[in-house]
Scaffold this motif. Structure first.
Motif, PDB file in Angstrom:
ATOM      1  N   THR A 182      13.954  30.953  79.468  1.00  0.00           N
ATOM      2  CA  THR A 182      13.958  32.421  79.414  1.00  0.00           C
ATOM      3  C   THR A 182      14.950  32.924  78.383  1.00  0.00           C
ATOM      4  N   CYS A 183      16.111  32.284  78.317  1.00  0.00           N
ATOM      5  CA  CYS A 183      17.150  32.714  77.367  1.00  0.00           C
ATOM      6  C   CYS A 183      16.671  32.586  75.924  1.00  0.00           C
ATOM      7  N   TYR A 184      16.018  31.491  75.612  1.00  0.00           N
ATOM      8  CA  TYR A 184      15.512  31.314  74.247  1.00  0.00           C
ATOM      9  C   TYR A 184      14.320  32.233  73.984  1.00  0.00           C
ATOM     10  N   LYS A 185      13.423  32.330  74.962  1.00  0.00           N
ATOM     11  CA  LYS A 185      12.214  33.145  74.777  1.00  0.00           C
ATOM     12  C   LYS A 185      12.566  34.605  74.533  1.00  0.00           C
ATOM     13  N   ASN A 186      13.582  35.116  75.228  1.00  0.00           N
ATOM     14  CA  ASN A 186      13.968  36.522  75.111  1.00  0.00           C
ATOM     15  C   ASN A 186      15.055  36.764  74.065  1.00  0.00           C
ATOM     16  N   ASN A 187      15.355  35.743  73.276  1.00  0.00           N
ATOM     17  CA  ASN A 187      16.339  35.867  72.189  1.00  0.00           C
ATOM     18  C   ASN A 187      17.731  36.258  72.683  1.00  0.00           C
ATOM     19  N   TYR A 188      18.094  35.765  73.871  1.00  0.00           N
ATOM     20  CA  TYR A 188      19.447  36.008  74.353  1.00  0.00           C
ATOM     21  C   TYR A 188      20.474  35.268  73.503  1.00  0.00           C
ATOM     22  N   ASP A 189      20.029  34.222  72.805  1.00  0.00           N
ATOM     23  CA  ASP A 189      20.942  33.509  71.903  1.00  0.00           C
ATOM     24  C   ASP A 189      21.354  34.401  70.745  1.00  0.00           C
ATOM     25  N   LEU A 190      20.412  35.219  70.245  1.00  0.00           N
ATOM     26  CA  LEU A 190      20.740  36.168  69.173  1.00  0.00           C
ATOM     27  C   LEU A 190      21.793  37.177  69.653  1.00  0.00           C
ATOM     28  N   SER A 191      21.581  37.723  70.851  1.00  0.00           N
ATOM     29  CA  SER A 191      22.531  38.689  71.397  1.00  0.00           C
ATOM     30  C   SER A 191      23.913  38.062  71.561  1.00  0.00           C
ATOM     31  N   ALA A 192      23.945  36.834  72.086  1.00  0.00           N
ATOM     32  CA  ALA A 192      25.225  36.165  72.314  1.00  0.00           C
ATOM     33  C   ALA A 192      25.989  35.989  71.003  1.00  0.00           C
ATOM     34  N   ALA A 193      25.281  35.578  69.963  1.00  0.00           N
ATOM     35  CA  ALA A 193      25.928  35.366  68.666  1.00  0.00           C
ATOM     36  C   ALA A 193      26.430  36.685  68.082  1.00  0.00           C
ATOM     37  N   MET A 194      25.623  37.719  68.161  1.00  0.00           N
ATOM     38  CA  MET A 194      26.014  39.015  67.622  1.00  0.00           C
ATOM     39  C   MET A 194      27.229  39.568  68.361  1.00  0.00           C
ATOM     40  N   TYR A 195      27.201  39.521  69.687  1.00  0.00           N
ATOM     41  CA  TYR A 195      28.340  39.994  70.470  1.00  0.00           C
ATOM     42  C   TYR A 195      29.593  39.186  70.147  1.00  0.00           C
ATOM     43  N   GLY A 196      29.410  37.865  70.055  1.00  0.00           N
ATOM     44  CA  GLY A 196      30.556  37.013  69.783  1.00  0.00           C
ATOM     45  C   GLY A 196      31.197  37.289  68.441  1.00  0.00           C
ATOM     46  N   GLU A 197      30.373  37.452  67.408  1.00  0.00           N
ATOM     47  CA  GLU A 197      30.909  37.691  66.067  1.00  0.00           C
ATOM     48  C   GLU A 197      31.697  39.002  66.009  1.00  0.00           C
ATOM     49  N   LEU A 198      31.142  40.055  66.583  1.00  0.00           N
ATOM     50  CA  LEU A 198      31.807  41.359  66.510  1.00  0.00           C
ATOM     51  C   LEU A 198      33.051  41.426  67.390  1.00  0.00           C
ATOM     52  N   LEU A 199      32.985  40.847  68.573  1.00  0.00           N
ATOM     53  CA  LEU A 199      34.142  40.890  69.463  1.00  0.00           C
ATOM     54  C   LEU A 199      35.252  39.962  68.981  1.00  0.00           C
ATOM     55  N   SER A 200      34.886  38.832  68.403  1.00  0.00           N
ATOM     56  CA  SER A 200      35.898  37.951  67.825  1.00  0.00           C
ATOM     57  C   SER A 200      36.647  38.660  66.697  1.00  0.00           C
ATOM     58  N   LYS A 201      35.902  39.410  65.901  1.00  0.00           N
ATOM     59  CA  LYS A 201      36.525  40.197  64.823  1.00  0.00           C
ATOM     60  C   LYS A 201      37.509  41.211  65.398  1.00  0.00           C
ATOM     61  N   HIS A 202      37.117  41.891  66.486  1.00  0.00           N
ATOM     62  CA  HIS A 202      38.001  42.879  67.108  1.00  0.00           C
ATOM     63  C   HIS A 202      39.272  42.231  67.647  1.00  0.00           C
ATOM     64  N   PHE A 203      39.125  41.046  68.242  1.00  0.00           N
ATOM     65  CA  PHE A 203      40.278  40.376  68.841  1.00  0.00           C
ATOM     66  C   PHE A 203      40.957  39.422  67.855  1.00  0.00           C
TER      67      PHE A 203
END
Length: 263
Positions: A182-203
């Motif tokens: 389900t995670c791959y089918k719904n592109n939750y991996d894309l969301s995880a990467a996007m959130y991680g990149e932006l939040l890592s930048k903030h922190f």
């Protein structure tokens, strides 16, 4: 506050209303990128200022209600209500009109949601993941020339890294391999990467770990997942591809899909 406040980038907004967050259309969300990956025509249609109809399904209402119960319980009383009767006729129309600003749940869906959250409250691993975290915060940032926004369910800042937690409600049977699919089918991996990149930048460049907490409907259950390096690498690849695709779309132009598909 107006729908066009002076957004300050790379600041963690801890009390921004969800409607105000979604009103910042010039900042693209992970939903935009996921739509771009599977429905570029629909994304382009929306980018021209058209609104596609969003049907308020029972599944959506359950997800919204469960999130509020766990992450923002102070919003539940004024934001949600259930209706026992049939959703047609004068009585229903009157009820819906009086509660137009609330999420209206079917009585059975409210009962199910309450059972799911009660189960969650007894799950030590899930509770420990969100303990001490910033909940339902909003972040706006410019990344590779694009204005982006994220609203993680929970972010926990640790000494040498950050943890990002995403709550999901699902009708899947609670078996890990089904949930991974389900995670791959719904592109939750894309969301995880996007959130991680932006939040890592903030922190200040802190590395991140990404976790999913899945709340299952029938049978009621909770399972926790940590994103693997392979999962995040897959998401980063999809994220970069979506950014590149977005670079080729020009606002105001007709969209043409010039690919030839194999059947």
């Amino acid at each position: 506050m107006s729908n066009k406040p002076d957004i300050v980038e790379n600041v963690l907004y801890k009390e921004m209303d969800i409607k105000l967050y979604h009103a910042q259309r010039e900042y693209k969300s992970s939903s935009d990128f996921k739509q771009l990956s599977y429905d570029p025509l629909g994304y382009h249609y929306k980018s021209l200022g058209h609104e596609q109809e969003i049907r308020n399904s029972g599944a959506l209402a359950i997800g919204t209600y469960v999130h509020a119960l766990i992450l923002e319980p102070h919003l539940v009383e004024d934001g949600f209500i259930s209706y026992k009767g049939v959703r047609r006729g004068a009585a229903w129309e009157s009820f819906a009109n009086r509660n137009r600003d609330k999420t209206i749940l079917y009585e059975k869906d409210k009962s199910l949601s309450d059972r799911m959250v009660e189960y969650f409250k007894g799950h030590k691993t899930a509770l420990s993941l969100i303990d001490g975290g910033h909940r339902e915060v909003s972040l706006f940032s410019t990344y590779k020339g694009h204005k982006l926004r994220v609203r993680p369910d929970c972010v926990v800042e640790c000494k040498d890294h950050i943890k990002i937690i995403d709550l999901k409600t699902t009708s899947d049977y609670p078996v890990p391999k089904y949930t991974r699919n389900t995670c791959y089918k719904n592109n939750y991996d894309l969301s995880a990467a996007m959130y991680g990149e932006l939040l890592s930048k903030h922190f200040k460049g802190k590395p991140y770990e990404f976790y999913f907490i899945f709340l299952y409907k029938e049978p009621v259950n909770v399972l926790c997942f940590k994103a693997s390096p392979e999962f995040l690498d897959s998401g980063k690849k999809k994220f970069d591809e979506a950014l590149n695709t977005m670079n080729t779309l020009q606002p105001g132009e007709l969209y043409y899909d010039n690919r030839t598909y194999e059947i």
